[in-house]
Design an enzyme around this catalytic site. Structure first.
Site, PDB file in Angstrom:
ATOM      1  CB  SER A 145      -0.960  -0.039   1.193  1.00  0.00           C
ATOM      2  OG  SER A 145      -1.927   0.970   1.098  1.00  0.00           O
ATOM      3  CG  ASP A 309      -6.223  -2.752  -4.588  1.00  0.00           C
ATOM      4  OD1 ASP A 309      -6.924  -1.786  -4.245  1.00  0.00           O
ATOM      5  OD2 ASP A 309      -5.048  -2.903  -4.221  1.00  0.00           O
ATOM      6  CG  HIS A 342      -5.840  -1.521  -0.740  1.00  0.00           C
ATOM      7  ND1 HIS A 342      -4.848  -1.385  -1.681  1.00  0.00           N
ATOM      8  CD2 HIS A 342      -5.372  -0.926   0.395  1.00  0.00           C
ATOM      9  CE1 HIS A 342      -3.821  -0.732  -1.155  1.00  0.00           C
ATOM     10  NE2 HIS A 342      -4.106  -0.450   0.103  1.00  0.00           N
TER      11      HIS A 342
END
Length: 364
Positions: A145, A309, A342
């Protein structure tokens, strides 16, 4: 072997990427494993926005870390083999210096007097930490991330500092949808009446702003497919008042928001969120159409994404993979079918631990 929380003193001449200095800055960090005599087995973990240095537990009596399944003896990032370092990001509220830390000049929190924070600042301070441990070059840098973009900031500014890269659920820059999500989160915090231009207190915390920011975030962290499986529409409860919580998915959002609101400082959230949106790895190209990774010296890289995602869709990982191939890096691309969006790197344990472990074994 495990070492508990330590503090690294950031040099007072540390200059922020966009200008500004702080005095007496620190990074809170933890390590796992043992540094080899030639110091060539170091693996640096760069965190997401709200994560801290506690990526994994240190003993049977310690609390689990945010990446517990990934790091430890005989796990994917095997601490019998690797010396693992993870720091709370500069600018966070998790032990490292940030806008909620006392300003030595005033004794009061920096608040908005804290210098403009970028991912380059987080990368540069992390490199200084590693160098203080005698590490001239990392074996691998691992970034999920926000940490994935921070890893790229590290490589773009220090082209020879890491031999290998594991880049997860991230990209060269934040896409417009992700920036839109984060801008709404920042707006929710700033418009809370208790935020009071940053002069809030524990007794007058911007709870509603933080709650809405977290709920907005939760919408983007997971996939619609997962939510459809977890929250059957037929299950309802009687709301306490008109337009109150009625559906299970609403209860889920409320629960997670309430858990988060006092665990993270609002101004730190603003600073780190903006730092993500400011980062643009493509801007490092010195000529038009030049690969911005030109000159980065990586032996190999693993780029991982998930089809579900929303925040960092797969075209970002595909684009980074191609850039790595173009600089003759031995790169691998893995796009998973993980349903968790995600957050898959946090919860799809078998898939992600398998990918990371197999890759690191190849780098030996």
């Amino acid at each position: 072997m495990a070492n508990y929380l330590k503090l690294f003193q950031i040099p007072d001449n540390f200059r922020f990427h966009r200008g500004g200095l702080i005095e007496g800055g620190i990074l809170a960090y933890e390590t796992w494993g043992k540094l080899s005599p030639d110091k060539n087995n170091a693996v640096l973990i760069l965190t997401g926005l709200s994560a801290d240095s506690h990526a994994a537990s240190h003993s049977a009596h310690d609390t689990a870390g945010w990446w517990e399944y990934m790091i430890g003896p005989d796990k994917a990032i095997d601490t019998n083999q690797w010396f693992v370092i993870c720091a709370s990001s500069l600018g966070s509220c998790k032990g490292s210096t940030g806008p909620c830390s006392p300003n030595p000049a005033t004794g009061q929190p920096y608040r908005f007097d804290f210098p403009d924070l970028t991912l380059e600042d987080i990368a540069n301070s992390s490199k200084m930490l590693c160098e203080s441990l005698g590490i001239d070059q990392l074996h691998a840098t691992v970034g999920p991330s926000m940490g994935g973009m921070t890893a790229l900031a590290l490589l773009l500014n220090h082209k020879n500092y890491s031999r290998h890269l594991i880049h997860i659920a991230s990209g060269m820059a934040s896409p417009p949808f992700s920036t839109a999500i984060r801008s709404l989160q920042r707006e929710a915090i700033l418009k809370d009446e208790n935020f009071n231009k940053g002069y809030y207190s524990a007794a007058n915390w911007p709870e509603e702003g933080m709650k809405f920011a977290r709920k907005i975030g939760m919408l983007s962290y997971r996939s619609a497919a997962e939510w459809r499986e977890r929250f059957p529409r037929s299950l309802k409860q009687v709301p306490e008042h008109d337009f109150g919580i009625e559906f299970p998915v609403e209860s889920y959002l409320e629960h997670h928001a309430n858990q988060f609101i006092h665990k993270f400082d609002p101004i730190s959230y603003l600073y780190l969120s903006r730092a993500m949106d400011w980062f643009n790895g493509d801007a490092y190209a010195t000529k038009q159409s030049q690969n911005p990774l030109h000159g980065v010296n990586l032996q190999s890289a693993l780029v991982i994404g998930a089809h579900t995602d929303l925040l960092f869709p797969v075209d970002l990982q595909q684009g980074l993979y191609q850039k790595l191939i173009d600089i003759d890096c031995s790169a691998q691309l893995s796009i998973t079918d993980s349903i968790q969006g995600h957050d898959a790197f946090l919860v799809d344990q078998d898939v992600f631990s398998g990918l990371v472990g197999d890759y690191l074994n190849q780098t030996v």
